[in-house]
Every structure is written in C-alpha cells, then in structure tokens.
Design a protein around this motif. Sequence first.
Motif, mmCIF file in Angstrom:
data_model
loop_
_atom_site.group_PDB
_atom_site.id
_atom_site.type_symbol
_atom_site.label_atom_id
_atom_site.label_comp_id
_atom_site.label_asym_id
_atom_site.label_seq_id
_atom_site.Cartn_x
_atom_site.Cartn_y
_atom_site.Cartn_z
ATOM 1 N N SER A 97 34.797 2.450 84.303
ATOM 2 C CA SER A 97 36.056 1.896 83.301
ATOM 3 C C SER A 97 36.993 2.690 83.004
ATOM 4 O O SER A 97 36.780 4.042 83.110
ATOM 5 C CB SER A 97 35.168 1.230 82.082
ATOM 6 O OG SER A 97 36.340 0.422 81.277
ATOM 7 N N ASP A 99 37.785 2.311 79.886
ATOM 8 C CA ASP A 99 37.524 2.463 78.367
ATOM 9 C C ASP A 99 37.016 3.729 77.985
ATOM 10 O O ASP A 99 36.005 4.034 78.707
ATOM 11 C CB ASP A 99 36.773 1.045 77.926
ATOM 12 C CG ASP A 99 37.888 -0.141 78.104
ATOM 13 O OD1 ASP A 99 37.340 -1.151 78.449
ATOM 14 O OD2 ASP A 99 38.933 0.066 77.843
ATOM 15 N N ARG A 100 36.933 4.104 76.921
ATOM 16 C CA ARG A 100 36.328 5.175 76.261
ATOM 17 C C ARG A 100 34.529 5.539 76.655
ATOM 18 O O ARG A 100 34.237 6.302 76.859
ATOM 19 C CB ARG A 100 36.366 5.652 74.856
ATOM 20 C CG ARG A 100 38.182 6.014 74.515
ATOM 21 C CD ARG A 100 38.099 6.335 72.885
ATOM 22 N NE ARG A 100 39.323 6.736 72.587
ATOM 23 C CZ ARG A 100 39.725 7.856 72.673
ATOM 24 N NH1 ARG A 100 38.783 8.834 73.149
ATOM 25 N NH2 ARG A 100 40.960 8.267 72.303
ATOM 26 N N ALA A 101 34.040 4.157 76.424
ATOM 27 C CA ALA A 101 32.526 4.252 76.604
ATOM 28 C C ALA A 101 32.169 4.555 77.945
ATOM 29 O O ALA A 101 30.988 4.968 78.034
ATOM 30 C CB ALA A 101 32.347 2.959 76.163
ATOM 31 N N TYR A 102 33.126 4.108 79.053
ATOM 32 C CA TYR A 102 32.610 4.445 80.412
ATOM 33 C C TYR A 102 33.439 4.998 81.145
ATOM 34 O O TYR A 102 33.708 4.797 82.377
ATOM 35 C CB TYR A 102 32.176 3.067 80.911
ATOM 36 C CG TYR A 102 31.081 2.346 80.372
ATOM 37 C CD1 TYR A 102 31.406 1.449 79.581
ATOM 38 C CD2 TYR A 102 29.842 2.737 80.107
ATOM 39 C CE1 TYR A 102 30.362 0.570 78.585
ATOM 40 C CE2 TYR A 102 28.696 2.174 79.577
ATOM 41 C CZ TYR A 102 28.985 1.039 78.855
ATOM 42 O OH TYR A 102 28.082 0.444 77.921
ATOM 43 N N ASN A 103 34.337 5.911 80.483
ATOM 44 C CA ASN A 103 35.416 6.526 81.425
ATOM 45 C C ASN A 103 35.292 8.015 82.026
ATOM 46 O O ASN A 103 35.954 8.392 82.616
ATOM 47 C CB ASN A 103 36.806 6.587 80.546
ATOM 48 C CG ASN A 103 36.476 7.675 79.405
ATOM 49 O OD1 ASN A 103 35.475 8.170 79.377
ATOM 50 N ND2 ASN A 103 37.412 7.991 78.655
ATOM 51 N N LYS B 49 30.961 14.581 76.953
ATOM 52 C CA LYS B 49 31.914 14.089 76.902
ATOM 53 C C LYS B 49 32.336 13.519 75.276
ATOM 54 O O LYS B 49 31.288 13.445 74.591
ATOM 55 C CB LYS B 49 32.429 12.954 77.742
ATOM 56 C CG LYS B 49 31.446 11.631 77.139
ATOM 57 C CD LYS B 49 31.894 10.662 77.913
ATOM 58 C CE LYS B 49 31.523 9.155 77.326
ATOM 59 N NZ LYS B 49 32.254 7.642 78.017
ATOM 60 N N THR B 51 34.463 11.268 72.822
ATOM 61 C CA THR B 51 35.517 10.012 73.066
ATOM 62 C C THR B 51 35.749 9.258 71.406
ATOM 63 O O THR B 51 35.739 8.128 71.386
ATOM 64 C CB THR B 51 34.901 8.738 74.006
ATOM 65 O OG1 THR B 51 33.643 8.382 73.450
ATOM 66 C CG2 THR B 51 34.861 9.169 75.371
ATOM 67 N N LYS B 96 43.962 7.402 78.135
ATOM 68 C CA LYS B 96 43.889 6.128 78.866
ATOM 69 C C LYS B 96 45.216 5.987 79.135
ATOM 70 O O LYS B 96 45.699 5.144 80.097
ATOM 71 C CB LYS B 96 43.377 5.289 77.955
ATOM 72 C CG LYS B 96 43.203 3.589 78.558
ATOM 73 C CD LYS B 96 42.551 2.927 77.619
ATOM 74 C CE LYS B 96 42.168 1.423 78.211
ATOM 75 N NZ LYS B 96 41.669 0.479 77.363
ATOM 76 N N ASN B 100 43.965 7.734 82.704
ATOM 77 C CA ASN B 100 42.731 8.329 82.899
ATOM 78 C C ASN B 100 42.644 9.625 83.745
ATOM 79 O O ASN B 100 41.403 9.891 84.103
ATOM 80 C CB ASN B 100 41.574 7.320 83.162
ATOM 81 C CG ASN B 100 40.874 6.947 81.893
ATOM 82 O OD1 ASN B 100 41.414 7.096 80.780
ATOM 83 N ND2 ASN B 100 39.587 6.664 81.907
#
Lengths: 116, 114
Positions: A97, A99-103, B49, B51, B96, B100
């Motif tokens: 994704s 999105d931050r959770a799965y980037n 990571k 985030t 983003k 990305n």
Amino acid sequence: EPEVTQTPSHQVTQMGQEVILRCVPISNHLYFYWYRQILGQKVEFLVSFYNNEISEKSEIFDDQFSVERPDGSNFTLKIRSTKLEDSAMYFCASSRSRDRAYNEQFFGPGTRLTVL
Amino acid sequence: AQSVTQLDSHVSVSEGTPVLLRCNYSSSYSPSLFWYVQHPNKGLQLLLKYTSAATLVKGINGFEAEFKKSETSFHLTKPSAHMSDAAEYFCVVSEKAAGNKLTFGGGTRVLVKP
C-alpha cells in the motif's frame, strides 16, 4: 516468507542491444518499483507502477526505458538501446500500500547489468 | 523535496561494542523513514521503519532507531555489534505526496573487528 524475485542475476549485453529485466513481486502487493545503483553511487529511484500505469518516474527514466506487467505476476523493465552508463545493479521492489501502515518496500536481490 | 544525509561513509567497531549510524533527513511533509541493510552480494533488507507512531522504533537483529523531529534525525543504534552486522546500511525517506518513492542516503559501511 514471501519475497521478491528477479531474473537474471547477471546480464551482460552489447551497447545498443535491448535488455529485459524481470521481477516477480510479492503476490498481494499492489505497488511496484524499479531502482538502480551504479557502482559506488547512491540507490536511485527509476519508476513506480500501480494499476497498470506508471505513477511516478524520475529524470533517469527516459524514452529508452519502459515497464510492463504482462501478466498477473511478472513486472518487467525494458531498456531499448543500452548505453555504457546503464551498467548498474537494478532492484525491483513492491509494497502492499501507500498508506503508512503498509508502505514498506520489499526488494529483490537485484540484476547486475553490464553493458560492453 | 526529500533528501537524506548519512554522516559517516564508514564506521568501524569492535565486536560487542555499540554501533551508532547517523542519519539526517529533509522532508516537506510527514515522512516515513526506514533503515535498510545490504550484505555483500545480497539485496536490500528492511531493518525497521518509522511511520509517526512511537518515536523509538525497534527492528530486527537488535537494531533500533529514534526519530527526532526537532533535529531531523533518525539515527540507528545497536547495543552490541556482532560479526554478522558487517554490511552497508542505508537510511531512506519517503513521502506519500511524492508517490512513496524512496530517497536513499549514501550508505554507511560497517566493519566489525573481532
């Protein structure tokens, strides 16, 4: 554990020839990327791909380069007429994704391209 | 525009001593930050990571990194180096808003002495 695979591991070609570098991303990932690392230099972004379209591309990614997802599993980078300066390690990556959770992007082992 | 500076191109440590790899970043928006490791003739492996949750991030193999917004830093540490930690380490930023795409630092090569 799922992983990104790339073939071939090494490719030697003559200047002016076309090469195709192949990648199989992780199966449930939706975003695909190519990077390159010229010997002694930084890893550089080339292109990102989503939903069968290029999302972003760098200045390096000129008309000599193209990407394709010809089927449900492969993701390819084609260089139409290779130049000496295309010699580099090429990395494919994929992410689930943006999105931050799965980037996070997971990388393949790379293809070392040598242009003679 | 995003950028990353790794302050040391080479770090040499003795086995069993702490490791510190320094990284500063520049980003227009709220970035995601990563550390990747590359062992000789291998691909890039994700260590950890950040985030925007906890500022202290724990990764694999005993590594951790602390996000400090005021200092725009994301330094990587390990309390006790192991011979297998000898590799090149990359600090990486993504946004983003920038699709990305990852922007890499120049890398820090770690040598571990017995």
